[in-house]
Design a protein around this motif. Structure first.
Motif, mmCIF file in Angstrom:
data_model
loop_
_atom_site.group_PDB
_atom_site.id
_atom_site.type_symbol
_atom_site.label_atom_id
_atom_site.label_comp_id
_atom_site.label_asym_id
_atom_site.label_seq_id
_atom_site.Cartn_x
_atom_site.Cartn_y
_atom_site.Cartn_z
ATOM 1 N N TYR A 159 28.072 31.132 35.337
ATOM 2 C CA TYR A 159 29.132 31.697 34.444
ATOM 3 C C TYR A 159 30.228 32.032 35.119
ATOM 4 O O TYR A 159 30.202 32.194 36.554
ATOM 5 C CB TYR A 159 28.496 33.292 33.743
ATOM 6 N N ASP A 160 31.228 32.064 34.408
ATOM 7 C CA ASP A 160 32.648 32.238 34.940
ATOM 8 C C ASP A 160 32.946 33.456 35.829
ATOM 9 O O ASP A 160 33.629 33.286 37.054
ATOM 10 C CB ASP A 160 33.614 32.309 33.894
ATOM 11 N N ARG A 161 32.290 34.581 35.391
ATOM 12 C CA ARG A 161 32.764 35.777 36.293
ATOM 13 C C ARG A 161 31.861 35.808 37.580
ATOM 14 O O ARG A 161 31.927 36.848 38.071
ATOM 15 C CB ARG A 161 32.374 37.080 35.410
ATOM 16 N N SER A 197 31.017 32.649 29.404
ATOM 17 C CA SER A 197 31.541 33.774 29.122
ATOM 18 C C SER A 197 31.164 34.477 27.740
ATOM 19 O O SER A 197 30.704 33.914 26.873
ATOM 20 C CB SER A 197 32.997 33.299 29.313
ATOM 21 N N GLN A 240 33.384 35.506 25.603
ATOM 22 C CA GLN A 240 34.350 35.322 24.682
ATOM 23 C C GLN A 240 33.966 34.942 23.253
ATOM 24 O O GLN A 240 34.227 35.441 22.327
ATOM 25 C CB GLN A 240 35.333 34.131 25.282
ATOM 26 N N ASP A 259 28.969 41.229 30.983
ATOM 27 C CA ASP A 259 30.166 40.504 30.824
ATOM 28 C C ASP A 259 30.307 40.387 29.058
ATOM 29 O O ASP A 259 31.387 40.464 28.605
ATOM 30 C CB ASP A 259 29.872 38.886 31.025
ATOM 31 N N HIS A 298 33.517 41.548 26.638
ATOM 32 C CA HIS A 298 33.975 40.826 25.311
ATOM 33 C C HIS A 298 33.926 41.401 24.128
ATOM 34 O O HIS A 298 33.718 40.765 23.166
ATOM 35 C CB HIS A 298 33.532 39.395 25.731
#
Ligand SMILES: Cc1cc2nc3c(=O)[nH]c(=O)nc-3n(C[C@H](O)[C@H](O)[C@H](O)COP(=O)(O)OP(=O)(O)OC[C@H]3O[C@@H](n4cnc5c(N)ncnc54)[C@H](O)[C@@H]3O)c2cc1C
Ligand SMILES: NC(=O)C1=CN([C@@H]2O[C@H](COP(=O)(O)OP(=O)(O)OC[C@H]3O[C@@H](n4cnc5c(N)ncnc54)[C@H](OP(=O)(O)O)[C@@H]3O)[C@@H](O)[C@H]2O)C=CC1
Ligand SMILES: O=C(O)C(=O)Cc1c[nH]c2ccccc12
Length: 430
Positions: free
Chosen positions: A72-74, A192, A194, A216, A220
């Motif tokens: 994942y992005d984070r 993410s 989002q 995460d 969001h």
């Protein structure tokens, strides 16, 4: 040149049914390394330094595919950087204590370039068999880089398994999941929170992935419920500004494991309080002992625990079954949910392709524990299966590259000697 195409004699007869794919056979003057993750790259670098030719086979279209495609992005490294760098090439000085995944990937790209490593991408190893009569490995792959998939065979003296402890996702079966109707994603495909904004999400699993995905999701504006079906060790990532992992490594030099575990648990209690109060039952075995014996990584908390305490992440027990838009838990409670994220872990894929059962167990990891699991018989090696993350992979890679270089040099010297003798005999004939 590390390899050349050969028309092999019928030393390894090919089955008629496989013949349509077996269009190329390649002799490799050196080892074949399977996997271009950190482990395979580190072995390649060690071999380059010692002048040994090799090839790396990688199923994905890039190096470090776990990091590039399945995280994942984070994500940040959760161990301090000094425990994550590969041999003979330090991280850039301006890297933070915990590099981001993008920084780690860019480091691995520089590493690959620096050591001039050129993996064969889009080439999946299907099987590897040892022929004891000839002392050779036969590695079969399917290469999908071109317009049509082609089968390739490599023949070599040494085989390095570097496909990792996380090669495949674990997807458990749940009653009724086919009727659920919502989104079901494994953590390896989660990028993410989002797209989950405003949703009620069930996160299955409470390892580092489950915790960080839940955090995460909170960030969001989603509402995660995290399944804790058994128990988990949550440790603060830092104690008084110092990495808990580093502290544990230092203590291990002087104290027995059980005592280090006791101290870690006391520190965790002082900093986090009683985690059991929030549904996070601790295992009976200490965190490092559990990691060593069962491979279960403790959670190094980066903020999820605070969200659990505040109720933003809800802790729920095991799953009984799913139905349309719902999950029923083992305590009888039912939750209405829109999505499910399976943070249920990973496994090795070695048993699916390596025809060997001495070095590797049926779970696809070496039978001998660290530090004795890197070398098998007949030129077989394992790198990155120590349950010690990147630092374990680096230690394996150094041992393996050194060992292969030694026997490659001996064999090459031997070959040169017999060629020279043959040459002398030829000359004396004239
Ligand atoms: C989300 C996550 C975060 C992590 N964070 C850390 C951390 O902070 N610190 C740490 O020390 N460790 C961490 N780890 C542990 C992780 O295992 C290592 O970081 C590292 O990626 C291991 O490297 P590897 O090369 O052994 O395996 P991998 O990185 O998995 O590489 C193996 C490669 O082999 C390829 N492959 C697999 N099967 C085949 C086949 N049949 N044919 C050809 N190629 C194949 C794969 O595509 C892959 O590219 C983390 C793991 C995960 C999942
Ligand atoms: N920041 C970082 O560096 C990160 C590192 N990682 C690393 O990646 C590796 C993999 O971690 P992770 O993906 O969390 O996997 P783990 O194997 O650590 O955790 C899997 C979780 O899923 C649970 N589970 C499995 N099956 C079921 C089921 N049928 N029902 C309910 N729960 C289930 C397990 O519970 P049980 O214990 O009961 O079996 C466990 O809590 C670890 O080494 C980890 O440290 C991961 C994320 C971030
Ligand atoms: O993140 C991982 O998967 C690791 O294996 C890193 C690691 C090795 N030993 C540990 C002990 C506690 C926490 C993480 C690790």
């Amino acid at each position: 040149m590390s390899s050349c195409c050969l028309n092999m004699p019928n030393m390894f007869p090919t089955l008629a049914s496989e013949a349509f794919l077996s269009s190329r056979c390649i002799w490799v003057n050196g080892p074949v390394i399977v996997g271009a993750g950190p482990s395979g790259l580190a072995v390649g670098a060690g071999l380059k330094n010692q002048g040994v030719p090799f090839i790396i086979l990688e199923r994905a279209n890039c190096i470090a595919s776990l990091w590039q495609n399945r995280t994942y992005d984070r994500l940040k490294l959760h161990l301090p950087k000094q425990f994550c760098q590969l041999p003979n090439f330090p991280f850039p000085e301006d890297f933070p204590e915990y590099p981001t995944k993008y920084q780690f990937i860019s480091y691995l790209e520089s590493y690959t370039k620096h050591f001039d490593i050129n993996p064969h991408f889009n080439e999946t190893v299907q099987s590897a068999n040892y022929n004891a009569t000839f002392g050779l490995w036969r590695v079969k792959t399917i290469a999908t880089g071109g317009p049509n998939p082609i089968g390739v065979e490599y023949i070599c003296r040494w085989l390095v398994v570097a496909t990792g402890e996380n090669a495949e996702k674990v997807v458990p079966e749940f009653e009724g999941l086919q009727d659920f109707g919502g989104n079901v994603t494994h953590a390896c495909d989660y990028k993410s929170g989002q797209s989950y904004s405003g949703e009620r999400v069930l996160v299955v699993g409470c390892g580092n992935s489950g915790m960080e995905v839940s955090l995460d999701l909170c960030n969001h504006n989603a509402n995660p419920s995290m399944v804790v079906r058994s128990s988990v060790h949550v440790l603060p990532r830092e104690v008084l500004g110092k990495s808990t992992f580093e502290l544990a490594v230092s203590m291990m030099k002087w104290l027995p494991l059980w005592l280090v575990d006791k101290i870690l648990l006391i520190l965790a209690h002082l900093i986090l309080g009683n985690t059991e109060k929030y549904g996070l039952k601790r295992p009976r075995v200490g965190p490092l002992e559990l990691k060593n014996n069962a491979g279960k990584t403790p959670v190094l908390d980066i903020g999820a625990f605070q969200k659990i305490r505040s109720g933003e992440i809800k802790i729920v027990p095991g799953i009984k079954k799913f139905s349309r838009g719902r999950v029923e838990l083992v305590n009888g409670e039912t939750l209405e949910i829109e999505s499910v994220i399976l943070a249920t872990g990973y496994r090795s894929n070695v048993p699916s392709w390596l025809k060997e059962n001495e070095l590797f167990s049926s779970e696809g990891v070496p039978k001998n524990p660290f530090p004795n699991g890197w070398k098998g018989k007949g030129g077989l090696y394992a790198v990155g299966f120590t349950r010690r993350g990147l630092s374990g992979a680096s230690l394996d890679a150094i041992s393996v590259a050194h060992d292969i270089a030694k026997s490659w040099k001996e064999e090459t010297k031997q070959k040169k000697k017999s060629m020279a003798a043959r040459h002398r005999r030829c000359i004396s004939h004239f």
